[in-house]
Each structure stands twice: as structure tokens, then as C-alpha cells.
Design a protein around this motif. Sequence first.
Motif, PDB file in Angstrom:
ATOM      1  N   GLU A   1      11.472 -15.875   2.826  1.00 18.17           N
ATOM      2  CA  GLU A   1      12.539 -15.208   2.086  1.00 18.17           C
ATOM      3  C   GLU A   1      12.193 -15.140   0.600  1.00 18.17           C
ATOM      4  O   GLU A   1      12.399 -14.114  -0.056  1.00 18.17           O
ATOM      5  CB  GLU A   1      13.867 -15.958   2.269  1.00 18.17           C
ATOM      6  CG  GLU A   1      14.461 -15.859   3.646  1.00 18.17           C
ATOM      7  CD  GLU A   1      15.792 -16.589   3.720  1.00 18.17           C
ATOM      8  OE1 GLU A   1      16.406 -16.839   2.653  1.00 18.17           O
ATOM      9  OE2 GLU A   1      16.221 -16.911   4.845  1.00 18.17           O
TER      10      GLU A   1
ATOM     11  N   SER B   1       9.565 -12.545  -0.070  1.00 20.93           N
ATOM     12  CA  SER B   1      10.117 -11.187  -0.061  1.00 20.93           C
ATOM     13  C   SER B   1      10.683 -10.834  -1.435  1.00 20.93           C
ATOM     14  O   SER B   1      10.446  -9.734  -1.958  1.00 20.93           O
ATOM     15  CB  SER B   1      11.197 -11.071   1.015  1.00 20.93           C
ATOM     16  OG  SER B   1      11.742  -9.771   1.040  1.00 20.93           O
ATOM     17  N   ASP B   2      11.417 -11.766  -2.043  1.00 22.58           N
ATOM     18  CA  ASP B   2      11.946 -11.518  -3.386  1.00 22.58           C
ATOM     19  C   ASP B   2      10.825 -11.321  -4.393  1.00 22.58           C
ATOM     20  O   ASP B   2      10.884 -10.447  -5.263  1.00 22.58           O
ATOM     21  CB  ASP B   2      12.824 -12.695  -3.826  1.00 22.58           C
ATOM     22  CG  ASP B   2      14.250 -12.572  -3.323  1.00 22.58           C
ATOM     23  OD1 ASP B   2      14.540 -11.615  -2.587  1.00 22.58           O
ATOM     24  OD2 ASP B   2      15.064 -13.436  -3.677  1.00 22.58           O
ATOM     25  N   CYS B   3       9.806 -12.159  -4.286  1.00 24.19           N
ATOM     26  CA  CYS B   3       8.690 -12.076  -5.230  1.00 24.19           C
ATOM     27  C   CYS B   3       7.970 -10.740  -5.100  1.00 24.19           C
ATOM     28  O   CYS B   3       7.628 -10.106  -6.103  1.00 24.19           O
ATOM     29  CB  CYS B   3       7.724 -13.231  -4.989  1.00 24.19           C
ATOM     30  SG  CYS B   3       6.364 -13.321  -6.175  1.00 24.19           S
TER      31      CYS B   3
ATOM     32  N   ASP C   1       9.240  -7.975  -4.047  1.00 22.21           N
ATOM     33  CA  ASP C   1      10.111  -6.960  -4.631  1.00 22.21           C
ATOM     34  C   ASP C   1       9.908  -6.886  -6.137  1.00 22.21           C
ATOM     35  O   ASP C   1       9.854  -5.797  -6.720  1.00 22.21           O
ATOM     36  CB  ASP C   1      11.578  -7.278  -4.323  1.00 22.21           C
ATOM     37  CG  ASP C   1      11.982  -6.914  -2.906  1.00 22.21           C
ATOM     38  OD1 ASP C   1      11.254  -6.134  -2.270  1.00 22.21           O
ATOM     39  OD2 ASP C   1      13.016  -7.411  -2.454  1.00 22.21           O
ATOM     40  N   ARG C   2       9.828  -8.038  -6.772  1.00 22.38           N
ATOM     41  CA  ARG C   2       9.616  -8.076  -8.217  1.00 22.38           C
ATOM     42  C   ARG C   2       8.258  -7.468  -8.583  1.00 22.38           C
ATOM     43  O   ARG C   2       8.156  -6.666  -9.516  1.00 22.38           O
ATOM     44  CB  ARG C   2       9.672  -9.519  -8.728  1.00 22.38           C
ATOM     45  CG  ARG C   2      11.048 -10.139  -8.783  1.00 22.38           C
ATOM     46  CD  ARG C   2      11.805  -9.718 -10.028  1.00 22.38           C
ATOM     47  NE  ARG C   2      11.213 -10.197 -11.252  1.00 22.38           N
ATOM     48  CZ  ARG C   2      11.588 -11.310 -11.883  1.00 22.38           C
ATOM     49  NH1 ARG C   2      12.556 -12.067 -11.384  1.00 22.38           N
ATOM     50  NH2 ARG C   2      11.014 -11.673 -13.015  1.00 22.38           N
TER      51      ARG C   2
ATOM     52  N   PRO D   1      13.264  -5.020  -7.399  1.00 22.04           N
ATOM     53  CA  PRO D   1      14.023  -6.184  -6.924  1.00 22.04           C
ATOM     54  C   PRO D   1      15.359  -5.761  -6.337  1.00 22.04           C
ATOM     55  O   PRO D   1      16.030  -4.888  -6.868  1.00 22.04           O
ATOM     56  CB  PRO D   1      14.215  -7.020  -8.195  1.00 22.04           C
ATOM     57  CG  PRO D   1      14.116  -6.035  -9.319  1.00 22.04           C
ATOM     58  CD  PRO D   1      13.125  -5.004  -8.870  1.00 22.04           C
TER      59      PRO D   1
ATOM     60  N   ARG E   1      17.535  -8.395  -5.020  1.00 18.61           N
ATOM     61  CA  ARG E   1      18.440  -9.531  -5.055  1.00 18.61           C
ATOM     62  C   ARG E   1      18.543 -10.015  -6.490  1.00 18.61           C
ATOM     63  O   ARG E   1      17.570 -10.041  -7.214  1.00 18.61           O
ATOM     64  CB  ARG E   1      17.929 -10.673  -4.174  1.00 18.61           C
ATOM     65  CG  ARG E   1      17.945 -10.360  -2.683  1.00 18.61           C
ATOM     66  CD  ARG E   1      17.635 -11.624  -1.904  1.00 18.61           C
ATOM     67  NE  ARG E   1      17.677 -11.389  -0.479  1.00 18.61           N
ATOM     68  CZ  ARG E   1      16.593 -11.178   0.257  1.00 18.61           C
ATOM     69  NH1 ARG E   1      15.408 -11.147  -0.302  1.00 18.61           N
ATOM     70  NH2 ARG E   1      16.704 -10.983   1.548  1.00 18.61           N
TER      71      ARG E   1
ATOM     72  N   ARG F   1      20.004 -15.886  -5.374  1.00 17.67           N
ATOM     73  CA  ARG F   1      19.001 -16.914  -5.153  1.00 17.67           C
ATOM     74  C   ARG F   1      19.594 -18.285  -5.403  1.00 17.67           C
ATOM     75  O   ARG F   1      19.386 -19.236  -4.663  1.00 17.67           O
ATOM     76  CB  ARG F   1      17.804 -16.670  -6.077  1.00 17.67           C
ATOM     77  CG  ARG F   1      16.664 -17.659  -5.857  1.00 17.67           C
ATOM     78  CD  ARG F   1      15.440 -17.270  -6.673  1.00 17.67           C
ATOM     79  NE  ARG F   1      15.712 -17.300  -8.094  1.00 17.67           N
ATOM     80  CZ  ARG F   1      15.680 -16.258  -8.894  1.00 17.67           C
ATOM     81  NH1 ARG F   1      15.403 -15.073  -8.397  1.00 17.67           N
ATOM     82  NH2 ARG F   1      15.930 -16.375 -10.183  1.00 17.67           N
TER      83      ARG F   1
END
Length: 316
Positions: A287, A290-292, A294-295, A300, A302, A307
Motif C-alpha cells: 500500500e 502504491s502511494d510512493c 503515485d508521487r 498522488p 491519497r 496515510r
Amino acid sequence: MTDVPCSTFIIGKSGQVSSSLLEALRAEDNRVFACGRPEIDLLDPESVRRAILAARPKVVVNAAAYTAVDRAEDEPEIAYAVNAAGAEAAAKAAAEIDAAIIHFSTDYVFDGSKRTPYVETDPVSPIGVYGRSKQEGEVRVAAANPKHIILRTAWIFSPFGGNFAKTMLRLSKERREIKVVDDQCGNPTHALDLAELVRKVLPLASAQSPDPRIFGTFHTVNHGETTWFGFAKAILEGAAQRGGSEVAVLPIGTKDYPTKAERPAYSVLSTDKLRDVTGFQLRPWREALSDCLDRLAGSPHRVAAERSQQIGGKFA
């Protein structure tokens, strides 16, 4: 340098962890101050003491370290000066003003011979200069300041600085296949999740009468384990889903990718103590990855608040 008392003094300002800390902490507290070279240098203990005494924080966070695992084999004096003597200087200076210190350490304090997750009470037995210098730093920090929180972490990735995830993304643009070691196992850990944890721990460490259980050594990694091959595969599959190139990832053994420094074959960390004492636990590494991604892809989806909600705990 600051001459106004700050709430939190971060040693380091451009690394993965320090950059993540600044993003997480300054969102709600403008009295967070980060200082790095040349103003403060862990190779110069007096510069460390001078800066901390001038800032007069409630908590010092040492986010600076010598992390070049292979180069440390050729530069043991520098590794020990930064990771042991420099860390000790920070802890001593914090103790002078009755401030707590949060210090980051590593899974490489273990030799990798275990086959179940390491707990904080397992004997340490580092197998390289880097791990030995970090283990010595743990000992010195604990001896210098009773109000210490030592966070052992592992396999750091983030949108900042250089790290394995960004290396894999770069190689995916240069190669059609990438060979990655599949017999070393650990916990990929998002630096921004670490920073969110620190944000929640700070009030506990700086309380007028802190719960003594908050001090000591804690394993702090994202939930779940994998190999470097498994981590690389997840990175590149995630990148392909975001429009990147599809690249073949091939598993190899450590013997097929020799390095100057030996790495532990199994350095998975148990976070049960962190959960039991604070109620905090970092989310699954997939998870966080996935955020990283996106960044790194520039989209991004979220926000930091989401977080943060995933690291709730007893004292939150």
C-alpha cells in the motif's frame, strides 16, 4: 541556525527520512527545525552540541547517518565517527537540556541467521562495518540519554533522494530485463510512513511525565516481508500500471551479485512491541509503495491525512 526554542530539532535536511519528517511535521508545527551540513556535521561532535543547545528543542530526531553499506568496508573510521560518535554527541547534547532523542537504526544489526522475524531482545550480531557502526551507535545513544527512542528500520524507499525504488524505475528506462537478488528477505519501508509514526510519537516523548514504556528500542517497518526480487517486481509492475515500460525481472542468488559488504539473508523485523506499547503499526508495504509510485509518477491520489489514519494507536 535558530536562536528561538523549537519543538523538534531534526539532524539532517536532505535525506529520505529528514525530507519526509519535514513534510509530515511542518504541516502542523512551524517550530520544527532541520539542520544539516555544514552548520551541523556528525563528524564534528562539537557542532552537534552547539546546534542542539542553541535550538533548545523538546525532542531531537537524528535522521542523519552514514548509509553507504559497501563503501563503509573501506571507510570504517568515517562510518563509526558518524554512526556511533556523532549519534552519541547528539544524545548527550539532548540530555543536557532534558530533551528526548529519537534515533534511527537498522535491520543490519542482525546477522540474518534467524528464520522468524527478529524481535528487539534478539542478540545483535552485525556482519559488516555499516551494521557494526549502527549497533555501536545504539549502545552509545542509550547510554548517553535515558530518554531515547531507537527505531530500527529497513529497506527505506520514498519520493526523495536515492533509493532502491527509484533505481529500479531508472533502470526500467534503460534495460529490457533486470536481474535482482531473490535470497535476501526484509521489510520495505516508506520513509513518509516512518515520518507519520514519528509525528505521533513526539507528544509521547515530550510529555511532562512521559510513560517510561515509550523509551527504548522499537522495530519500525511497514507490514509484510519480501525479497529484493519481490520488491523490484512490485515496483516495476506498479510503474507499468502507471504508464511505464514493461520490463522483465529475473531472480538471481546473492552469489551471482557479489558485493564488498555481506548482507543478512533474513532481516525481517517484528513490530509487535511497537504495536503492544503504543498501538501504532505501519500499514502493508505494498500500500505504501502504491502511494510512493503515485508521487513519483506525479499523480498522488491519497493525502497525508489518509496515510496518518492508517497509523492510529492507543495514545493517538
